[in-house]
Design a protein around this motif. Structure first.
Motif, PDB file in Angstrom:
ATOM      1  N   PRO A 268      -2.239  23.586   4.717  1.00  0.00           N
ATOM      2  CA  PRO A 268      -3.526  23.172   4.132  1.00  0.00           C
ATOM      3  C   PRO A 268      -3.741  23.771   2.752  1.00  0.00           C
ATOM      4  N   GLU A 269      -3.279  25.025   2.570  1.00  0.00           N
ATOM      5  CA  GLU A 269      -3.420  25.689   1.272  1.00  0.00           C
ATOM      6  C   GLU A 269      -2.612  24.973   0.196  1.00  0.00           C
ATOM      7  N   ARG A 270      -1.452  24.452   0.579  1.00  0.00           N
ATOM      8  CA  ARG A 270      -0.628  23.698  -0.379  1.00  0.00           C
ATOM      9  C   ARG A 270      -1.347  22.429  -0.814  1.00  0.00           C
ATOM     10  N   TYR A 271      -1.973  21.759   0.142  1.00  0.00           N
ATOM     11  CA  TYR A 271      -2.730  20.561  -0.222  1.00  0.00           C
ATOM     12  C   TYR A 271      -3.945  20.915  -1.073  1.00  0.00           C
ATOM     13  N   MET A 272      -4.595  22.028  -0.773  1.00  0.00           N
ATOM     14  CA  MET A 272      -5.745  22.456  -1.574  1.00  0.00           C
ATOM     15  C   MET A 272      -5.360  22.627  -3.037  1.00  0.00           C
ATOM     16  N   LEU A 273      -4.182  23.190  -3.286  1.00  0.00           N
ATOM     17  CA  LEU A 273      -3.707  23.345  -4.656  1.00  0.00           C
ATOM     18  C   LEU A 273      -3.546  21.989  -5.340  1.00  0.00           C
ATOM     19  N   SER A 274      -3.079  21.010  -4.589  1.00  0.00           N
ATOM     20  CA  SER A 274      -2.896  19.671  -5.147  1.00  0.00           C
ATOM     21  C   SER A 274      -4.226  18.994  -5.464  1.00  0.00           C
ATOM     22  N   TYR A 275      -5.252  19.327  -4.706  1.00  0.00           N
ATOM     23  CA  TYR A 275      -6.561  18.718  -4.939  1.00  0.00           C
ATOM     24  C   TYR A 275      -7.239  19.262  -6.191  1.00  0.00           C
ATOM     25  N   LYS A 276      -6.788  20.421  -6.652  1.00  0.00           N
ATOM     26  CA  LYS A 276      -7.380  21.007  -7.849  1.00  0.00           C
ATOM     27  C   LYS A 276      -6.973  20.226  -9.090  1.00  0.00           C
ATOM     28  N   GLY A 277      -7.644  20.506 -10.191  1.00  0.00           N
ATOM     29  CA  GLY A 277      -7.303  19.835 -11.441  1.00  0.00           C
ATOM     30  C   GLY A 277      -8.441  18.983 -11.946  1.00  0.00           C
ATOM     31  N   GLU A 278      -8.193  18.289 -13.037  1.00  0.00           N
ATOM     32  CA  GLU A 278      -9.241  17.525 -13.711  1.00  0.00           C
ATOM     33  C   GLU A 278      -9.483  16.149 -13.097  1.00  0.00           C
ATOM     34  N   ALA A 279      -8.565  15.670 -12.293  1.00  0.00           N
ATOM     35  CA  ALA A 279      -8.729  14.333 -11.703  1.00  0.00           C
ATOM     36  C   ALA A 279      -9.994  14.263 -10.859  1.00  0.00           C
ATOM     37  N   LYS A 280     -10.799  13.243 -11.083  1.00  0.00           N
ATOM     38  CA  LYS A 280     -12.056  13.083 -10.349  1.00  0.00           C
ATOM     39  C   LYS A 280     -11.837  12.436  -8.980  1.00  0.00           C
ATOM     40  N   ARG A 281     -10.779  11.660  -8.901  1.00  0.00           N
ATOM     41  CA  ARG A 281     -10.459  10.972  -7.660  1.00  0.00           C
ATOM     42  C   ARG A 281      -9.040  11.334  -7.257  1.00  0.00           C
ATOM     43  N   VAL A 282      -8.885  11.800  -6.020  1.00  0.00           N
ATOM     44  CA  VAL A 282      -7.571  12.225  -5.540  1.00  0.00           C
ATOM     45  C   VAL A 282      -7.264  11.506  -4.228  1.00  0.00           C
ATOM     46  N   TYR A 283      -6.091  10.943  -4.158  1.00  0.00           N
ATOM     47  CA  TYR A 283      -5.641  10.255  -2.957  1.00  0.00           C
ATOM     48  C   TYR A 283      -4.374  10.952  -2.452  1.00  0.00           C
ATOM     49  N   ALA A 284      -4.302  11.177  -1.153  1.00  0.00           N
ATOM     50  CA  ALA A 284      -3.100  11.749  -0.551  1.00  0.00           C
ATOM     51  C   ALA A 284      -2.526  10.759   0.452  1.00  0.00           C
ATOM     52  N   VAL A 285      -1.211  10.638   0.470  1.00  0.00           N
ATOM     53  CA  VAL A 285      -0.517   9.753   1.407  1.00  0.00           C
ATOM     54  C   VAL A 285       0.450  10.604   2.217  1.00  0.00           C
ATOM     55  N   THR A 286       0.312  10.559   3.533  1.00  0.00           N
ATOM     56  CA  THR A 286       1.189  11.357   4.395  1.00  0.00           C
ATOM     57  C   THR A 286       1.957  10.473   5.359  1.00  0.00           C
ATOM     58  N   LEU A 287       3.043  11.020   5.882  1.00  0.00           N
ATOM     59  CA  LEU A 287       3.758  10.284   6.927  1.00  0.00           C
ATOM     60  C   LEU A 287       2.891  10.207   8.181  1.00  0.00           C
ATOM     61  N   SER A 288       3.229   9.325   9.069  1.00  0.00           N
ATOM     62  CA  SER A 288       2.413   9.045  10.248  1.00  0.00           C
ATOM     63  C   SER A 288       1.958  10.313  10.961  1.00  0.00           C
ATOM     64  N   SER A 289       0.685  10.368  11.299  1.00  0.00           N
ATOM     65  CA  SER A 289       0.145  11.528  12.020  1.00  0.00           C
ATOM     66  C   SER A 289       0.751  11.653  13.405  1.00  0.00           C
ATOM     67  N   GLU A 290       1.383  10.578  13.905  1.00  0.00           N
ATOM     68  CA  GLU A 290       2.051  10.625  15.204  1.00  0.00           C
ATOM     69  C   GLU A 290       3.434  11.279  15.116  1.00  0.00           C
ATOM     70  N   LEU A 291       3.924  11.474  13.896  1.00  0.00           N
ATOM     71  CA  LEU A 291       5.263  12.013  13.709  1.00  0.00           C
ATOM     72  C   LEU A 291       5.279  13.390  13.068  1.00  0.00           C
ATOM     73  N   SER A 292       4.166  13.791  12.456  1.00  0.00           N
ATOM     74  CA  SER A 292       4.140  15.055  11.720  1.00  0.00           C
ATOM     75  C   SER A 292       2.724  15.597  11.642  1.00  0.00           C
ATOM     76  N   GLY A 293       2.619  16.892  11.341  1.00  0.00           N
ATOM     77  CA  GLY A 293       1.314  17.519  11.133  1.00  0.00           C
ATOM     78  C   GLY A 293       0.835  17.410   9.701  1.00  0.00           C
ATOM     79  N   SER A 294       1.567  16.688   8.854  1.00  0.00           N
ATOM     80  CA  SER A 294       1.222  16.607   7.439  1.00  0.00           C
ATOM     81  C   SER A 294      -0.168  16.011   7.217  1.00  0.00           C
ATOM     82  N   TYR A 295      -0.509  14.958   7.964  1.00  0.00           N
ATOM     83  CA  TYR A 295      -1.828  14.329   7.808  1.00  0.00           C
ATOM     84  C   TYR A 295      -2.943  15.311   8.162  1.00  0.00           C
TER      85      TYR A 295
END
Length: 279
Positions: free
Chosen positions: A66-93
């Motif tokens: 989660p901390e790694r994703y938090m770092l990605s959410y930072k920055g000047e971008a006002k809108r951030v979209y994340a795409v992960t592999l299926s939640s049925e196959l990984s904990g990434s989502y």
């Protein structure tokens, strides 16, 4: 940039996507033969396949924190979209969602949405491309989210692998009760359910017949192909991927098509010679 798109490293980025400045990769990692390998630009597919072939143990993977994703959410971008592999196959989502929740506690003005691809590999690539297309058309954040969620609903994933051992040993074939004997050279044609789990669609003797059967299945099920992009990922078999592409283009007219080599996580599951098709 007003927006950015984060794709976990199971999704391959094309060279154009890498150069665009729009996309960022959240890397998973893999453990094989006592080594920890990060799925980033340093990933060496040939070395990884060699390690897998030599290791008596099945390779495993770890999703971004989660901390790694938090770092990605930072920055000047006002809108951030994340795409992960299926939640049925990984904990990434779930990790991306938790990172979003933690980040938004002090940053309510930023808009963030996490897409569960219900797919993997090039399926994530196509979703990331769709997000950019919507943004470039000037859609509002909510419109982008709804349009892309609808796109995911209509997306279909297919694959044929030389072997399914990594998927089986890592518990990714839940619900598939029996796989035919490899001694008979039977190759299953696999796909993803609407929920993002793996299912068997058919089988054939030999890889060529299985690929032909997959192509026939895709042509049969595909609706409005002229409006869609065809994405193909391969693991160390570019000629095979090109052959599948040509077979599909003989049966379907598509908006565009591309082929990518599998990155680390997709390589781990696809194994040498695997083909993944998403449309």
């Amino acid at each position: 940039m007003e927006y950015k798109i984060i794709v976990d490293s199971c999704g391959e980025l094309t060279e154009e996507m890498k150069k665009s400045g729009v996309y960022e990769t959240a890397s998973l990692s893999m453990q094989v033969g006592g080594a920890n390998i990060v799925d980033d630009e340093s990933f060496n597919q040939a070395d990884f396949l060699r390690r897998v072939a030599q290791s008596p143990e099945c390779p495993k993977s770890s999703c971004p924190s989660p901390e790694r994703y938090m770092l990605s959410y930072k920055g000047e971008a006002k809108r951030v979209y994340a795409v992960t592999l299926s939640s049925e196959l990984s904990g990434s989502y779930n990790s991306a969602e938790l990172g979003k929740k933690l980040y938004m506690e002090g940053n309510e003005e930023k808009q963030i949405h996490v897409f569960n691809s219900r797919s993997a590999s090039v399926g994530e690539t196509l979703i990331a491309l769709k997000i950019r297309e919507c943004e470039e058309e000037g859609m509002r954040f909510e419109e982008v989210v709804q349009t892309v969620e609808n796109y995911i609903e209509g997306q279909h994933t297919y694959f044929v692998l030389e072997n399914l051992e990594t998927l089986r040993k890592n518990g990714r074939l839940t619900g598939i009760k029996a796989m035919v004997a490899s001694a008979l050279n039977i190759k299953p044609v696999m796909g993803a359910t609407p929920q993002g789990t793996i299912c068997q669609l058919g089988q054939a003797r030999g890889i060529k017949r299985a690929l032909t059967k997959m192509v026939e299945q895709i042509a049969k099920e595909c609706i409005d192909s002229k409006k869609k992009i065809l994405g193909i990922a391969h693991c160390n078999c570019p000629e095979r991927a090109e052959e599948v592409k040509q077979m599909l283009l003989e049966k379907l007219e598509v908006k565009a098509s591309f082929i990518v080599d599998t990155a680390g996580i997709s390589t781990m599951y696809a194994n040498d010679g695997g083909i993944i098709v998403v449309i």
